[in-house]
Design an enzyme around this catalytic site. Structure first.
Site, PDB file in Angstrom:
ATOM      1  N   ARG A   1       1.647  -6.255   0.441  1.00 21.35           N
ATOM      2  CA  ARG A   1       1.908  -7.532   1.101  1.00 21.35           C
ATOM      3  C   ARG A   1       2.852  -7.329   2.289  1.00 21.35           C
ATOM      4  NH1 ARG A   1       3.605 -11.069  -4.254  1.00 21.35           N
ATOM      5  NH2 ARG A   1       1.798 -10.523  -5.540  1.00 21.35           N
TER       6      ARG A   1
ATOM      7  N   ASP B   1       5.399  -9.951   4.605  1.00 21.40           N
ATOM      8  CA  ASP B   1       5.959 -11.294   4.550  1.00 21.40           C
ATOM      9  C   ASP B   1       5.667 -12.087   5.812  1.00 21.40           C
ATOM     10  OD1 ASP B   1       7.025 -10.900   2.025  1.00 21.40           O
ATOM     11  OD2 ASP B   1       8.976 -10.241   2.777  1.00 21.40           O
TER      12      ASP B   1
ATOM     13  N   ARG C   1      13.890  -3.754   5.670  1.00 16.06           N
ATOM     14  CA  ARG C   1      14.704  -4.737   6.398  1.00 16.06           C
ATOM     15  C   ARG C   1      16.183  -4.648   5.992  1.00 16.06           C
ATOM     16  NH1 ARG C   1      11.617 -10.248   5.456  1.00 16.06           N
ATOM     17  NH2 ARG C   1      13.527 -11.057   6.447  1.00 16.06           N
TER      18      ARG C   1
ATOM     19  N   TYR D   1       6.847   2.574   8.311  1.00 17.15           N
ATOM     20  CA  TYR D   1       7.249   1.310   8.920  1.00 17.15           C
ATOM     21  C   TYR D   1       8.059   1.592  10.180  1.00 17.15           C
ATOM     22  CZ  TYR D   1       6.025  -1.437   4.742  1.00 17.15           C
ATOM     23  OH  TYR D   1       5.362  -2.053   3.720  1.00 17.15           O
TER      24      TYR D   1
END
Length: 244
Positions: free
Chosen positions: A50, A52, A197, A110
């Site tokens: 997933r 966000d 994050r 990422y």
């Protein structure tokens, strides 16, 4: 029945994330709607994971099984003619029967983007985290090295996750300056909820000289979420690549 792998790029700004839900626009729903039109039957796709609300993807992967006669090179063209402009299928290929976009994944990459300058940029507001305070890139690079290897990253996981095993291995964590942006590039065998994050938010605190680079080892070992920095905003995050 053929097993198809899709490579997907999207701008997550106007989506409520990847996963289909009842009360918001999602990437999964848009792709499934397009596939249903192409194949004339409902299709469920499985993403590598997933993302966000507001998170982008350069290389999300999804897979689905269907009786399909369309040539592989025509699938992206067919889907992109039906998809909204903020989603693009970049490639399609037939894979082994047991391939699964999520469960076959061996790692991910990422990228987190930071716009560091005295004045905000309207053009970057949805694509980078604006930090006005000057950041010390050397300190951030030093701190990043403490994250490499296998660690229990429980202190870098947001609440709301039911994951039991919080040990993950990071192979790469580079912090560099590129085209007016500070980029944090991280590769690992897996990531906890909001882990990238939170790491990025912590490195920003290091860059602001609020946390010493040498404190990273203690913060990681503590396993306490409050010891790490804040969760950086979603708009700076990109799922760059999935490894199989």
């Amino acid at each position: 029945m053929r097993n198809i792998k899709l490579l997907i790029e999207y701008d997550g700004t106007n989506f409520c994330g990847w996963q289909r839900q009842n009360n918001g626009r999602t990437i999964q729903e848009e792709i499934e709607k397009a596939l249903e039109k192409v194949l004339k039957r409902p299709v469920k796709i499985h993403g590598s994971g997933r993302t966000d609300t507001g998170v982008h993807a350069l290389g999300q992967v999804a897979s689905f099984k269907a009786n399909i006669t369309v040539p592989m090179d025509k699938i992206p063209l067919a889907l992109n003619s039906l998809l909204p402009e903020d989603i693009s299928v970049k490639g399609a290929s037939e894979v082994e029967e047991d391939f699964h976009a999520r469960y076959s994944a061996k790692g991910k990459k990422y990228i987190y983007q930071i716009y560091n300058g005295p004045l905000r940029s309207p053009l970057l507001r949805n694509y980078a985290y604006f930090v006005a305070h000057p950041l010390d890139l050397n300190r951030m690079q030093e701190a990043a090295q403490y994250f490499l290897g296998s660690h229990d990253f429980k202190g870098f996981m947001a609440s709301g996750s039911c994951v039991q095993d919080t040990v993950r291995t990071l192979y790469k964590l580079d912090v560099y300056f590129h085209e007016n942006l500070i980029k944090i590039e991280v590769e690992g065998n897996g990531f906890l909820y909001n882990m990238v994050r939170i790491i990025s938010g912590t490195l920003v605190e290091v860059g602001k000289e609020k946390i010493l680079p040498t404190e990273m080892q203690k913060i990681i070992a503590s396993g306490i979420r409050e010891s790490a920095g804040p969760t950086a905003p979603a708009q700076g995050l990109y799922l760059a690549e999935v490894f199989y």
